[in-house]
Design a protein around this motif. Structure first.
Motif, PDB file in Angstrom:
ATOM      1  N   GLY A  12       0.698  -1.036  -0.202  1.00  0.00           N
ATOM      2  CA  GLY A  12      -0.132   0.143   0.136  1.00  0.00           C
ATOM      3  C   GLY A  12       0.781   1.275   0.006  1.00  0.00           C
ATOM      4  N   HIS A  13       0.033   2.398   0.168  1.00  0.00           N
ATOM      5  CA  HIS A  13       0.673   3.761  -0.114  1.00  0.00           C
ATOM      6  C   HIS A  13       0.298   4.471   1.138  1.00  0.00           C
ATOM      7  CE1 HIS A  13       1.866   2.161  -4.123  1.00  0.00           C
ATOM      8  NE2 HIS A  13       0.662   1.938  -4.269  1.00  0.00           N
ATOM      9  N   PRO A  14       1.040   4.882   2.086  1.00  0.00           N
ATOM     10  CA  PRO A  14       0.789   5.144   3.245  1.00  0.00           C
ATOM     11  C   PRO A  14      -0.019   6.716   3.320  1.00  0.00           C
ATOM     12  CG  PRO A  14       2.949   4.396   3.415  1.00  0.00           C
ATOM     13  CD  PRO A  14       2.567   4.475   2.258  1.00  0.00           C
ATOM     14  N   LEU A  15       0.239   7.479   2.536  1.00  0.00           N
ATOM     15  CA  LEU A  15      -0.218   8.950   2.710  1.00  0.00           C
ATOM     16  C   LEU A  15      -1.615   8.951   1.611  1.00  0.00           C
ATOM     17  CD1 LEU A  15       2.722  11.619   2.332  1.00  0.00           C
ATOM     18  CD2 LEU A  15       1.234  10.943   4.184  1.00  0.00           C
ATOM     19  N   ARG A  16      -2.088   7.938   1.528  1.00  0.00           N
ATOM     20  CA  ARG A  16      -3.528   7.721   0.719  1.00  0.00           C
ATOM     21  C   ARG A  16      -4.354   7.894   1.979  1.00  0.00           C
ATOM     22  NH1 ARG A  16      -4.237   3.718  -4.243  1.00  0.00           N
ATOM     23  NH2 ARG A  16      -3.051   4.876  -5.568  1.00  0.00           N
ATOM     24  N   LYS A  17      -5.570   8.503   1.783  1.00  0.00           N
ATOM     25  CA  LYS A  17      -6.431   8.861   2.975  1.00  0.00           C
ATOM     26  C   LYS A  17      -7.109   7.485   3.375  1.00  0.00           C
ATOM     27  CE  LYS A  17      -5.932  13.054   3.935  1.00  0.00           C
ATOM     28  NZ  LYS A  17      -5.956  13.654   5.336  1.00  0.00           N
ATOM     29  N   ASP A  18      -7.303   6.457   2.374  1.00  0.00           N
ATOM     30  CA  ASP A  18      -7.729   5.126   3.048  1.00  0.00           C
ATOM     31  C   ASP A  18      -6.697   4.366   3.592  1.00  0.00           C
ATOM     32  OD1 ASP A  18      -6.470   4.844   0.613  1.00  0.00           O
ATOM     33  OD2 ASP A  18      -8.156   4.007  -0.602  1.00  0.00           O
ATOM     34  N   TYR A  19      -5.598   4.698   3.748  1.00  0.00           N
ATOM     35  CA  TYR A  19      -4.388   3.805   4.459  1.00  0.00           C
ATOM     36  C   TYR A  19      -4.685   4.435   6.015  1.00  0.00           C
ATOM     37  CZ  TYR A  19       0.022   1.639   5.223  1.00  0.00           C
ATOM     38  OH  TYR A  19       0.749   0.679   5.565  1.00  0.00           O
ATOM     39  N   PRO A  20      -4.801   3.565   7.033  1.00  0.00           N
ATOM     40  CA  PRO A  20      -4.874   3.977   8.354  1.00  0.00           C
ATOM     41  C   PRO A  20      -3.574   4.442   8.931  1.00  0.00           C
ATOM     42  CG  PRO A  20      -4.996   1.611   8.154  1.00  0.00           C
ATOM     43  CD  PRO A  20      -4.908   2.171   6.768  1.00  0.00           C
ATOM     44  N   VAL A  21      -3.938   5.583   9.862  1.00  0.00           N
ATOM     45  CA  VAL A  21      -2.571   6.136  10.259  1.00  0.00           C
ATOM     46  C   VAL A  21      -1.604   5.440  11.142  1.00  0.00           C
ATOM     47  CG1 VAL A  21      -1.976   7.836  11.979  1.00  0.00           C
ATOM     48  CG2 VAL A  21      -3.935   8.322  10.596  1.00  0.00           C
ATOM     49  N   GLU A  22      -2.254   4.428  11.779  1.00  0.00           N
ATOM     50  CA  GLU A  22      -1.326   3.317  12.294  1.00  0.00           C
ATOM     51  C   GLU A  22      -1.075   1.959  11.503  1.00  0.00           C
ATOM     52  OE1 GLU A  22      -2.982   2.759  16.333  1.00  0.00           O
ATOM     53  OE2 GLU A  22      -3.042   4.858  16.600  1.00  0.00           O
ATOM     54  N   GLY A  23      -1.316   2.074  10.269  1.00  0.00           N
ATOM     55  CA  GLY A  23      -0.882   0.964   9.400  1.00  0.00           C
ATOM     56  C   GLY A  23      -2.183  -0.166   9.274  1.00  0.00           C
ATOM     57  N   TYR A  24      -1.762  -1.234   8.505  1.00  0.00           N
ATOM     58  CA  TYR A  24      -2.666  -2.232   8.498  1.00  0.00           C
ATOM     59  C   TYR A  24      -2.484  -3.161   9.922  1.00  0.00           C
ATOM     60  CZ  TYR A  24      -4.556  -0.688   4.263  1.00  0.00           C
ATOM     61  OH  TYR A  24      -5.116   0.124   3.176  1.00  0.00           O
ATOM     62  N   ARG A  25      -1.246  -3.039  10.169  1.00  0.00           N
ATOM     63  CA  ARG A  25      -0.647  -4.267  11.356  1.00  0.00           C
ATOM     64  C   ARG A  25      -1.242  -3.572  12.606  1.00  0.00           C
ATOM     65  NH1 ARG A  25       4.967  -5.262   9.129  1.00  0.00           N
ATOM     66  NH2 ARG A  25       4.882  -3.205   8.817  1.00  0.00           N
TER      67      ARG A  25
END
Lengths: 160, 418
Positions: free
Chosen positions: A147-160
């Motif tokens: 994924g691409h972390p600065l996309r808005k649908d990417y959670p602030v604390e990551g997927y893990r």
């Protein structure tokens, strides 16, 4: 604070002598003058031509290339270029809007080699593709990052 | 145009090595043998977390690829989850050698969005602290740069003077490095009574200390041979590659944001912008030494002309009220509660604010969607762009020169990796 001037025609009428306005009068699709900053929107196929035009008009120094994700609105991505003129002591902001389904734009590294790292950063963190980029690979995240972390649908604390 | 995410193939750093190993030059197969080596991320001269993939022919650098990201903190993403005022302490951590300048850039950007008028006293304090921070940052540069080249004494001397500044910052903000002293709308606290006296003491002492460093280095044959004529960067390359600050001015471009696009009242101060044309490591050294002298002059003017008055703008819904007022006035208590729990809404818009940081141009691009949290914060840090010029400066030079050149661009990985 003065009220912003919006719309290409209004801005161009207000600042007919501004070199960036003169250079981009045929390419601009929208424009804004807000908080003493000039913003000009161009279509994505014209980005290299627009950069060459402002460079010729005296805006010689590329400061940054970055993106804003307007998810879930469309067009989703806004690619923002800040360009400075050492002689005019002014800067202009160029904007290109890209849809989420086809997030790709030409690289401007042929105009300013400085765009190299910035475009890699946008590619890494937003997943926007830059055509003809000499070395388009991740710059901040590990190569196998999902994924691409600065996309808005990417959670602030990551997927893990 | 190539197809977009998500099914794109992302090449890795191993491909850089493979590319480099395939790099052939000449026709004699035996003459073609170059070697790929890694410098860093633990090499002392790469300042912790920078990895350079170097292709060398004997001791000559054929190509150089910086591999960054070891320190990536995701700070821009985190900013989007904080209230505007909560971002200020985050900015300290971007370029940890000049926290005050980072605070200032971010605050100026948000103030531009808000349309806030900053009182003159706060502006003078901001200028004073920016210049002290510049000296502090240049001292770390000089100390570590000299140490990279083998001169340990200078390192100890520089840190001795830096300690004086850190103590001043500690007395002012309660923190040595992560000061968060400059706030949206002004500065956080009225300086303590001995602050001005201590700054004056430092300013009286420091010019002779600069002379002391120069006595140790400028006539030293090892220092001269290691840095003179090394790491050349032309003005055209510097502009094309986005280089700013002392490396740009050392290449002959007369550009300083403090003078050319003044902010925070810099137009009221008299100072010179040192410029030279040689564009090598030596010139960058000489220029930064001159800059420290100019910073002393600016700080002295700020100290002498320090106006009386408020240290924050009049904006009760944005700036936390005075502690005493809060205890006696219900309205102040409400403002305090609301700012802390809900933040304050910033009118929608986008701004870019740049300042002349010790390492070059530092810019913050802040986008507001009208809520109490920034929609997007992008940091334009000088080191990120200057690092791109490293290959141009090192190509064809010796491996040992790479160490000297890295020192001369004054690298801080916190601002590069973000």
């Amino acid at each position: 604070m003065d009220a912003p001037i919006t719309g290409a025609q209004a801005v161009f009428e207000k600042f007919p002598e501004e070199p960036a306005v003169k250079a981009l009068s045929s390419l601009a699709t929208d424009a804004k003058y807000d908080r003493a900053e000039l913003t000009i929107t161009v279509a994505r196929e014209n980005i290299i031509t627009a950069c060459q035009a402002v460079q010729k008009a005296g805006y010689n120094f590329l400061e940054t290339v970055t993106a804003v994700d307007w998810y879930p609105s469309e067009p989703r991505f806004q690619i923002t270029y800040h360009i400075l003129s050492h002689s005019l002591k002014r800067r202009v902001r160029l904007i290109v809007r890209l849809s989420g389904d086809d997030a790709a734009i030409d690289s401007i590294t042929s105009v300013w080699p400085a765009a190299n790292f910035y475009e890699r950063e946008v590619f890494d963190l937003f997943g926007v593709h830059f055509g003809s980029h000499p070395n388009l690979r991740r710059i901040m995240m590990p190569e196998d990052w999902n994924g691409h972390p600065l996309r808005k649908d990417y959670p602030v604390e990551g997927y893990r | 145009m190539a197809p977009a995410a998500p099914d794109m193939v992302i090449p890795g750093i191993d491909d850089v090595i493979a590319d480099a190993e395939l790099h052939k030059h000449g026709t004699d197969p035996l003459a073609d043998q170059t070697m790929v080596i890694n410098m860093g991320p633990q090499h002392p001269s790469t300042h912790g977390v920078l990895r350079l993939v170097l292709e060398i022919d004997g001791e000559t650098v054929v190509s150089l690829a910086p591999d960054i990201g070891y320190l990536h903190t995701g700070i821009e993403k985190t900013c989007e989850a904080k209230f505007y005022q909560q971002v200020v302490p985050m900015t300290d951590r971007v370029d940890y050698l000049c926290p005050m300048v980072n605070n200032l850039t971010y605050c100026l950007a948000v103030e531009k969005l808000l349309g806030l008028e900053i009182p003159e006293r706060a502006q003078y304090l901001r200028v004073l602290l920016s210049e002290l921070t510049r000296i502090q940052s240049h001292l770390v540069w000089l100390g570590t740069h000299a140490m990279d080249i083998g001169a340990l004494t200078v390192f100890l001397y520089c840190f001795r003077e830096r300690e004086m500044l850190l103590r001043i910052f500690e007395g002012l903000a309660g923190q040595r490095m992560m000061t968060s002293y400059i706030r949206i709308g002004g500065v956080s606290l009225e300086p303590p009574l001995d602050f001005y006296e201590k700054v004056q003491e430092f300013l009286n002492l420091f010019p002779e200390k600069i002379q002391e460093y120069e006595n140790l280095l400028s006539g030293n044959p090892i220092w001269i041979n290691r840095i003179k004529g090394v790491g050349y960067l032309s003005a055209a390359d510097a502009i094309a590659l986005g280089v700013t600050g002392p490396p740009l001015r050392a290449s002959g471009v007369d550009w300083d944001i403090r003078r050319d696009m003044p902010y925070s009242g810099y137009e009221k101060f008299q100072f010179k912008v040192p410029v030279a044309t040689e564009g090598d490591v030596w010139t960058r050294y000489v220029l930064r030494m001159q800059e420290m002298r100019e910073s002393v002059k600016i700080a002295q003017q700020a100290l002498d002309g320090m106006p009386e008055g408020r240290i924050t703008a009049v904006a009760p819904k944005i700036i936390l009220p005075d502690r005493e007022q809060m205890k006696t006035q219900m309205e102040s208590l409400i403002h305090h509660f609301k700012i802390v729990t809900e933040g304050f809404a910033v009118p929608a818009g986008e701004v870019f604010q740049a300042v002349e940081a010790p390492h070059g141009e530092m810019g913050y691009y802040v986008v507001s969607d009208g809520t109490a949290k920034p929609y997007r914060v992008h940091m334009r840090n000088p080191g990120f762009a200057t690092l791109q010029a490293l290959e141009t400066m090192c190509k064809g030079r010796l491996l040992a020169d790479v160490v000297a050149v890295i020192g001369s661009i004054d690298i801080v990985l916190g601002e590069i990796d973000r």
